[in-house]
Design an enzyme around this catalytic site. Structure first.
Site, PDB file in Angstrom:
ATOM      1  N   LEU A   4       0.814  -1.225   0.000  1.00 43.47           N
ATOM      2  CA  LEU A   4       0.000   0.000   0.000  1.00 43.47           C
ATOM      3  C   LEU A   4       0.842   1.267   0.000  1.00 43.47           C
ATOM      4  O   LEU A   4       0.321   2.349  -0.229  1.00 43.47           O
ATOM      5  CB  LEU A   4      -0.929  -0.006   1.224  1.00 43.47           C
ATOM      6  CG  LEU A   4      -1.836  -1.240   1.361  1.00 43.47           C
ATOM      7  CD1 LEU A   4      -2.600  -1.187   2.674  1.00 43.47           C
ATOM      8  CD2 LEU A   4      -2.795  -1.333   0.190  1.00 43.47           C
ATOM      9  N   LYS A  34       0.681  -8.553  12.997  1.00 45.67           N
ATOM     10  CA  LYS A  34       2.011  -9.100  13.289  1.00 45.67           C
ATOM     11  C   LYS A  34       2.074  -9.574  14.739  1.00 45.67           C
ATOM     12  O   LYS A  34       2.653 -10.624  15.048  1.00 45.67           O
ATOM     13  CB  LYS A  34       3.062  -8.018  13.033  1.00 45.67           C
ATOM     14  CG  LYS A  34       4.493  -8.527  12.913  1.00 45.67           C
ATOM     15  CD  LYS A  34       4.665  -9.389  11.678  1.00 45.67           C
ATOM     16  CE  LYS A  34       6.097  -9.869  11.502  1.00 45.67           C
ATOM     17  NZ  LYS A  34       6.996  -8.854  10.959  1.00 45.67           N
ATOM     18  N   ASN A  81       3.804 -10.011  -4.205  1.00 44.79           N
ATOM     19  CA  ASN A  81       2.600 -10.569  -3.606  1.00 44.79           C
ATOM     20  C   ASN A  81       1.478  -9.533  -3.594  1.00 44.79           C
ATOM     21  O   ASN A  81       1.732  -8.377  -3.276  1.00 44.79           O
ATOM     22  CB  ASN A  81       2.913 -11.004  -2.162  1.00 44.79           C
ATOM     23  CG  ASN A  81       2.175 -12.254  -1.755  1.00 44.79           C
ATOM     24  OD1 ASN A  81       1.491 -12.877  -2.565  1.00 44.79           O
ATOM     25  ND2 ASN A  81       2.293 -12.614  -0.497  1.00 44.79           N
TER      26      ASN A  81
END
EC number: 1.1.1.40
Length: 758
Positions: A79, A94, A287
């Site tokens: 982003l 995370k 990805n």
């Protein structure tokens, strides 16, 4: 991202309680005495001890198991620079991964500061709180300066995972791919497409394993990084090539042995792969869309060894294979840094796991596929339980040997046991369960299609790829409800079992049912009437192969459904009873309880049946069953009828099933605490083992126990009811089941075709 996934993501994060992590007390706090010790005046004692000896903070506080995940939001996922606050969901995520994979607590800290020097000062100022710092999503080149300075000035482990996590996992994959290709890292030509933080760290780590700088070509958005370019950062200049004839990716990749993509989708073509050396190694790590798709790469070269960042293709380069265990090992020896020796040790440990025989539980999690070292498997799977032990231990040993550890580990076998206890086994089991379900793609029929929780769960099951849902009910009502709930039901098959369209199928099902039950007065007209009931219809779908599994129970009592199930799908051969079991996650591991929903009173024969079935199910989770038949007395201390039946059952089990670790009757406290039980009853058959399966002689006790545990603060998760004994996978959801509950039992039901669940 499509609207469907976007809506699911919003609902997931908002949920019952916004966010993904929380803080819980770890010490008693119920009495005034507790609070006197927790705060004033008792807390002054550890404070003064820490003032004298700072290392005491590890003894008296959570510092030794607490990591800060810190970001300024300048390079969040794909982003970009979205700001510190917008990056908070990622940092919380995370933290969740740290906890579920390695038992590490996390504070996520979003710092609204882009100036590297100011950012460094802020992190330095708060560092005393933590045992380690995970820098996250900070853009290059500032991330290099920030990490390097913090590593120099702090005496706790600091790691920028975007750089080093990808480097460690990809290096492990590269070492194994080179073994398969029968090539030496010292000789291969490597092309790195991308020149950000992860690209630089990956290439540096490859170099530490023997890759020659003169054999490496790196590209950025402007093309090949050559020494004659004037726009190079210090990091780019390090890998600049003197081969001025190379300008484009096509130039660089011709004859190359290895391609590592850390850039953007679609930049690598099939034509380029065709120009590479024999057995080319292609790591397309952009990805979610890689530099070239797995299918295109394989179509271009049959001999290609391929890895991506995606979970739906072989050989996923996934940072979760590394960072939880790297920090786990570093924290456990109170390391002052995460150095190159520790990163190399992690790399070698990960690589070695993939070259060894794969545990059955990992193979089962991926649909019983034959996982073995080769082109489709040269990187361990994220669900592999060996990772926490092998990687954490390797990192801890490297920290000690390299001199950055401040705490020794004297008993490495005991340390391995401690690591396994931190694994969070229940979440691990659930993740394996879902991974396995995705590979079956069974058809699951839902009896209560017009129930909001069922409809949401079926949509979730479809969106996650766990199964192919079939909804029973009126399509108009279901579509109207979906619109009200804003649930996307595209992909869900809706069957109106009461409609004229299903008349022929109802007739067929009725004839089968009547033939099956004619000795009990069954006849076709009565059976035909029953087929308007979604439970009868759905279960007959299973009998005729029109569905593979069924979820019901939201609107009906389980005892009623059990009677229908026995008339339709029947019991498994050699089994005389049907029962259910719940799996409850506690701090020290999963606890299985039976029978929680079906049988009101169990005689000795039923208790034996349920104990044997429960043992089989528990083994399928990769857990050794330790079974206690529980009640209000201990080992015959009371002669009430339930106790007598338990004693009979124990006698039968010991005689006919000597392989089972089972005993009773005993109170729950005795079952769960071996030391207490063994001291008072030293001849018990479970000696030295805490029970993980509790069999109750009364439904009221079993149901109350699981409900109580479900509501307890330390119960992390409840899965069930798990069906035992039916000939087909018919699973009964609890009437108060949440969407998550229904999704989990759907995964269980899809896997009940095989001999083991996961």
């Amino acid at each position: 991202m499509d609207k469907k996934l976007a809506d699911l993501a919003r609902a997931y994060h908002a949920g019952e309680k916004p966010g993904k992590i929380e803080i819980r007390p770890t010490k008693p706090y119920s009495t005034q005495h507790d609070l006197t010790l927790a705060y004033s005046p008792g807390v002054a004692v550890p404070c003064l001890d820490i003032q004298k000896h700072e290392s005491s903070a590890y003894d008296y506080t959570s510092k030794g198991n607490l990591v800060a995940v810190i970001s300024n939001g300048t390079a969040v996922l794909g982003l970009g620079d979205i700001g510190a606050l917008a990056g908070k969901p990622v940092m919380e995520g995370k933290g969740l991964l740290f906890k579920i994979y390695a038992g590490i607590d996390v504070f996520d800290i979003e710092v609204n500061e882009k100036d590297p020097k100011k950012f460094i000062e802020i992190v330095k100022a708060i560092a005393p709180t933590f045992g380690g710092i995970n820098l996250e999503d900070i853009k290059a080149p500032e991330c290099f300066e920030i990490e390097e300075k913090l590593k120099q000035e702090l005496n706790i482990p600091v790691m920028h995972d975007d750089q080093h996590g990808t480097a460690i996992i990809s290096a492990a994959g590269l070492l194994n791919a080179l073994i398969l290709a029968e090539k030496s890292i010292e000789d291969v030509r490597i092309v790195i497409n991308g020149a950000g933080a992860s690209a630089f760290s990956c290439t540096k780590l490859y170099e530490s394993f023997g890759a020659k700088r003169e054999n490496i070509v790196m590209l950025d958005s402007k093309g090949v990084i050559t020494q004659d370019r004037q726009d190079l950062t210090e990091q780019k200049r390090y890998f600049a090539t003197d081969r001025k004839e190379l300008r484009t990716l096509s130039d660089a990749i011709a004859g190359a042995d290895v391609f590592v993509g850390l850039s953007r989708p679609g930049v690598l073509t099939q034509e380029m792969i065709k120009t590479m050396a024999p057995c080319p190694i292609v790591f397309a790590l952009a990805n979610p869309d890689p530099e070239i798709t797995y299918e295109k790469a394989k179509a271009a070269r049959e001999d290609v060894l391929m890895a991506t960042g995606r979970s739906d293709y072989p050989n996923q380069i996934n940072n979760v294979i590394g960072f939880p265990y790297i920090f786990r090992g570093a924290l456990d020896v109170r390391a002052t840094a995460i150095n190159e020796d520790m990163k190399r040790a992690a790399t070698l440990a990960i690589a070695a796991i993939a070259r060894e025989s794969v545990p059955d539980e990992v193979s089962r999690a991926y649909g019983n596929i034959n996982l073995h070292f080769g082109p489709d498997y040269f990187i361990p799977k994220p669900v592999d339980p060996r990772l926490i032990v092998r990687v954490s231990k390797a990192v801890a040993q490297a920290a000690i040997e390299s001199g950055v550890a401040t705490k020794e580990i004297e008993d490495w076998n005991a340390y391995e046991d401690e690591l396994m206890s931190r694994l969070g086994l229940m979440s691990h089991l659930t993740r394996r369960l879902h991974e396995a379900a995705k590979l079956t793609q069974h058809r699951v029929v839902y009896a209560a299609g017009e129930n909001p929780a069922i409809l949401r769960a079926a949509a979730t099951v479809y969106n996650q790829g766990l199964a192919q849902p079939i909804i029973l009910g009126d399509p108009k009502h279901i579509k109207h409800l979906a619109k009200e709930l804003d649930v996307d039901i595209k992909g869900l098959e809706i069957v109106n079992h009461r409609s004229e369209d299903e008349q022929q199928r109802r007739q067929l099902y009725a004839e089968t049912f009547a033939e099956r039950n004619w000795r009990k007065g069954g006849n076709v007209p009565e059976a035909l009437d029953k087929m308007f009931d979604p439970n009868y219809f759905g279960m007959m779908m299973l009998n005729h192969g029109d569905a593979d599994a069924m979820i019901t129970g939201i609107y009906s009592h389980h005892s009623h459904l059990a009677r229908i199930a026995q008339k339709t799908v029947g019991l498994q051969e050699g089994v005389n009873h049907f029962a259910t079991m719940h799996m409850v996650s506690l701090k020290n591991g999963p606890l299985f309880l039976a029978d929680t929903t079906i049988n009101y009173r169990l005689d000795a024969e039923a208790l034996v049946d349920i104990a044997v079935m429960a043992a089989e199910k528990v083994r399928c989770f990769g857990i050794k069953p330790v079974i206690a038949l529980v009640g209000f007395s201990n080992f015959g201390s009371d002669d009430a009828s339930p106790s007598v039946e338990v004693q009979k059952a124990i006698s039968i089990l010991h005689k006919e099933h000597p392989e089972l670790l089972v005993d009773g009757e005993m109170q729950v406290s005795m079952a769960l605490h071996a030391d207490k039980r063994d001291k008072r009853y030293p001849n018990n058959k479970l000696k030295g083992h805490n029970a993980n399966v509790l069999i109750f002689p009364r439904l009221s006790a079993a149901n109350a126990c699981y409900q109580l545990l479900r509501e307890a603060d330390d119960a992390q998760e409840v899965v069930g009811p798990i069906q035992m004994g039916l000939n087909k996978p018919v699973y009964f959801a609890d009437q108060e089941a949440s969407v998550t509950d229904i999704v989990n039992i759907t995964a269980l039901a899809t896997l009940d075709h095989s001999s083991c669940i996961v």
